[in-house]
Motif scaffolding. Sequence first.
Motif, PDB file in Angstrom:
ATOM      1  N   CYS A 128       0.835  -1.216   0.000  1.00 27.85           N
ATOM      2  CA  CYS A 128       0.000   0.000   0.000  1.00 27.85           C
ATOM      3  C   CYS A 128       0.862   1.255   0.000  1.00 27.85           C
ATOM      4  O   CYS A 128       0.559   2.215  -0.714  1.00 27.85           O
ATOM      5  N   ALA A 129       1.921   1.240   0.787  1.00 31.55           N
ATOM      6  CA  ALA A 129       2.815   2.398   0.839  1.00 31.55           C
ATOM      7  C   ALA A 129       3.423   2.661  -0.540  1.00 31.55           C
ATOM      8  O   ALA A 129       3.502   3.810  -0.983  1.00 31.55           O
ATOM      9  N   LEU A 130       3.818   1.597  -1.233  1.00 31.59           N
ATOM     10  CA  LEU A 130       4.366   1.745  -2.580  1.00 31.59           C
ATOM     11  C   LEU A 130       3.325   2.361  -3.512  1.00 31.59           C
ATOM     12  O   LEU A 130       3.614   3.319  -4.234  1.00 31.59           O
ATOM     13  N   LYS A 131       2.120   1.843  -3.476  1.00 29.16           N
ATOM     14  CA  LYS A 131       1.056   2.339  -4.358  1.00 29.16           C
ATOM     15  C   LYS A 131       0.708   3.800  -4.073  1.00 29.16           C
ATOM     16  O   LYS A 131       0.300   4.528  -4.961  1.00 29.16           O
ATOM     17  N   LEU A 132       0.880   4.205  -2.815  1.00 27.99           N
ATOM     18  CA  LEU A 132       0.565   5.588  -2.426  1.00 27.99           C
ATOM     19  C   LEU A 132       1.761   6.528  -2.568  1.00 27.99           C
ATOM     20  O   LEU A 132       1.650   7.723  -2.293  1.00 27.99           O
ATOM     21  N   GLY A 133       2.901   5.973  -2.958  1.00 24.31           N
ATOM     22  CA  GLY A 133       4.101   6.798  -3.095  1.00 24.31           C
ATOM     23  C   GLY A 133       4.731   7.159  -1.760  1.00 24.31           C
ATOM     24  O   GLY A 133       5.534   8.085  -1.677  1.00 24.31           O
ATOM     25  N   LEU A 135       7.248   6.144   0.019  1.00 24.28           N
ATOM     26  CA  LEU A 135       8.388   5.265  -0.175  1.00 24.28           C
ATOM     27  C   LEU A 135       9.229   5.047   1.074  1.00 24.28           C
ATOM     28  O   LEU A 135       9.735   3.940   1.287  1.00 24.28           O
ATOM     29  N   SER A 136       9.364   6.046   1.911  1.00 23.72           N
ATOM     30  CA  SER A 136      10.173   5.831   3.125  1.00 23.72           C
ATOM     31  C   SER A 136       9.477   4.842   4.062  1.00 23.72           C
ATOM     32  O   SER A 136      10.126   3.951   4.614  1.00 23.72           O
ATOM     33  N   GLU A 137       8.153   4.962   4.196  1.00 22.72           N
ATOM     34  CA  GLU A 137       7.405   4.018   5.036  1.00 22.72           C
ATOM     35  C   GLU A 137       7.457   2.612   4.441  1.00 22.72           C
ATOM     36  O   GLU A 137       7.638   1.625   5.142  1.00 22.72           O
ATOM     37  N   GLY A 138       7.296   2.537   3.125  1.00 24.47           N
ATOM     38  CA  GLY A 138       7.364   1.249   2.444  1.00 24.47           C
ATOM     39  C   GLY A 138       8.730   0.602   2.566  1.00 24.47           C
ATOM     40  O   GLY A 138       8.839  -0.617   2.746  1.00 24.47           O
ATOM     41  N   SER A 142       9.300  -2.998   4.211  1.00 22.73           N
ATOM     42  CA  SER A 142       9.817  -4.072   3.353  1.00 22.73           C
ATOM     43  C   SER A 142      11.210  -4.520   3.798  1.00 22.73           C
ATOM     44  O   SER A 142      11.546  -5.702   3.688  1.00 22.73           O
ATOM     45  N   THR A 143      12.009  -3.605   4.322  1.00 24.97           N
ATOM     46  CA  THR A 143      13.329  -3.978   4.848  1.00 24.97           C
ATOM     47  C   THR A 143      13.160  -4.904   6.052  1.00 24.97           C
ATOM     48  O   THR A 143      13.835  -5.933   6.161  1.00 24.97           O
ATOM     49  N   LYS A 144      12.242  -4.537   6.925  1.00 17.86           N
ATOM     50  CA  LYS A 144      11.976  -5.376   8.096  1.00 17.86           C
ATOM     51  C   LYS A 144      11.495  -6.759   7.660  1.00 17.86           C
ATOM     52  O   LYS A 144      11.924  -7.780   8.195  1.00 17.86           O
ATOM     53  N   LEU A 145      10.644  -6.774   6.665  1.00 19.94           N
ATOM     54  CA  LEU A 145      10.086  -8.026   6.163  1.00 19.94           C
ATOM     55  C   LEU A 145      11.180  -8.927   5.588  1.00 19.94           C
ATOM     56  O   LEU A 145      11.224 -10.122   5.884  1.00 19.94           O
ATOM     57  N   HIS A 159      10.318  -5.305  -1.980  1.00 21.56           N
ATOM     58  CA  HIS A 159      11.454  -4.484  -1.529  1.00 21.56           C
ATOM     59  C   HIS A 159      12.187  -3.886  -2.737  1.00 21.56           C
ATOM     60  O   HIS A 159      12.515  -2.691  -2.731  1.00 21.56           O
ATOM     61  N   ARG A 160      12.411  -4.696  -3.770  1.00 24.48           N
ATOM     62  CA  ARG A 160      13.060  -4.193  -4.994  1.00 24.48           C
ATOM     63  C   ARG A 160      12.200  -3.137  -5.684  1.00 24.48           C
ATOM     64  O   ARG A 160      12.703  -2.117  -6.163  1.00 24.48           O
ATOM     65  N   ASN A 161      10.898  -3.382  -5.750  1.00 16.85           N
ATOM     66  CA  ASN A 161       9.995  -2.414  -6.390  1.00 16.85           C
ATOM     67  C   ASN A 161      10.044  -1.065  -5.681  1.00 16.85           C
ATOM     68  O   ASN A 161      10.052  -0.016  -6.334  1.00 16.85           O
ATOM     69  N   ILE A 162      10.060  -1.091  -4.372  1.00 16.79           N
ATOM     70  CA  ILE A 162      10.137   0.167  -3.613  1.00 16.79           C
ATOM     71  C   ILE A 162      11.477   0.839  -3.849  1.00 16.79           C
ATOM     72  O   ILE A 162      11.545   2.055  -4.066  1.00 16.79           O
ATOM     73  N   ALA A 163      12.553   0.058  -3.865  1.00 18.50           N
ATOM     74  CA  ALA A 163      13.890   0.620  -4.121  1.00 18.50           C
ATOM     75  C   ALA A 163      13.949   1.261  -5.503  1.00 18.50           C
ATOM     76  O   ALA A 163      14.523   2.348  -5.667  1.00 18.50           O
TER      77      ALA A 163
END
Length: 185
Positions: A128-133, A135-138, A142-145, A159-163
Motif C-alpha cells: 500500500c505504501a508503494l502504491k501511495l508513493g 516510499l520511506s514508510e514502504g 519491506s526492509t523489516k520483512l 522491496h526491490r519495487n520500492i527501491a
Amino acid sequence: MDKFKSIETLYEEACALKESGNNLFKMNSFSKARRKYHFALLQTRAISSRDTVGRSMSFMNDSVDEGLKYHENDLFKEKVESLEADCYKNLAMTFMKEDNWSKGLEYSKKALEFDENDEKSLYRYSTCALKLGMLSEGTLASTKLTKLRPGIKIYEQIHRNIAQECKKELMNEKKIYQKMFANQI
C-alpha cells in the motif's frame, strides 16, 4: 437471568462472522466481507469492554463481574486479540482488492499494532505504501520483512519495487535541481 451474552459466546460469534467474511472474500464480495469483519471487530470490542460493563451492571444482577474473566485470562485475551488482528489484516486485503490503498494501509497499520513483525501485515503495508508513493514508510516495512524472512521471493520483490521507485524519485529530484541551477547561470 443474565441480560448479557457470555464472553465465550461473543467470541464464538466473532469467529463465525470472520469465517463468513472469509467465504464472502473468496466469492469476491469484498464489501460484504468487510461488513462481516467489522461486525466481528465489534464483537471483540464487546468482549474487551466487558470489564467495565460487568462492573457497572453488577448492581442489577447477582452474577457479578464476568468481564473480569476476560482480563484475568491471558490465554483467552490472546485469542481475542489474535482474532482482532486477523480481522484488521482481512479488512486491509479487501480494500487492496478494490485498489483502495489508503484504507489498506490504515488497516495494515492497525494489524501491526498487535504484532509489529507480522509478515502479512508488513507485506500489505509495504504494498500500500508503494502504491501511495509513501516510499520511506514502504522501505522501512519491506526492509523489516526481508530481514525477518530472507529468501522469500515475493517479499524481496516488493522491496526491490520500492527501491526502484526511490531511485526514480531521486532521479526526478536531481533533474529538477539541475534545471533550477542551470537557469541561474
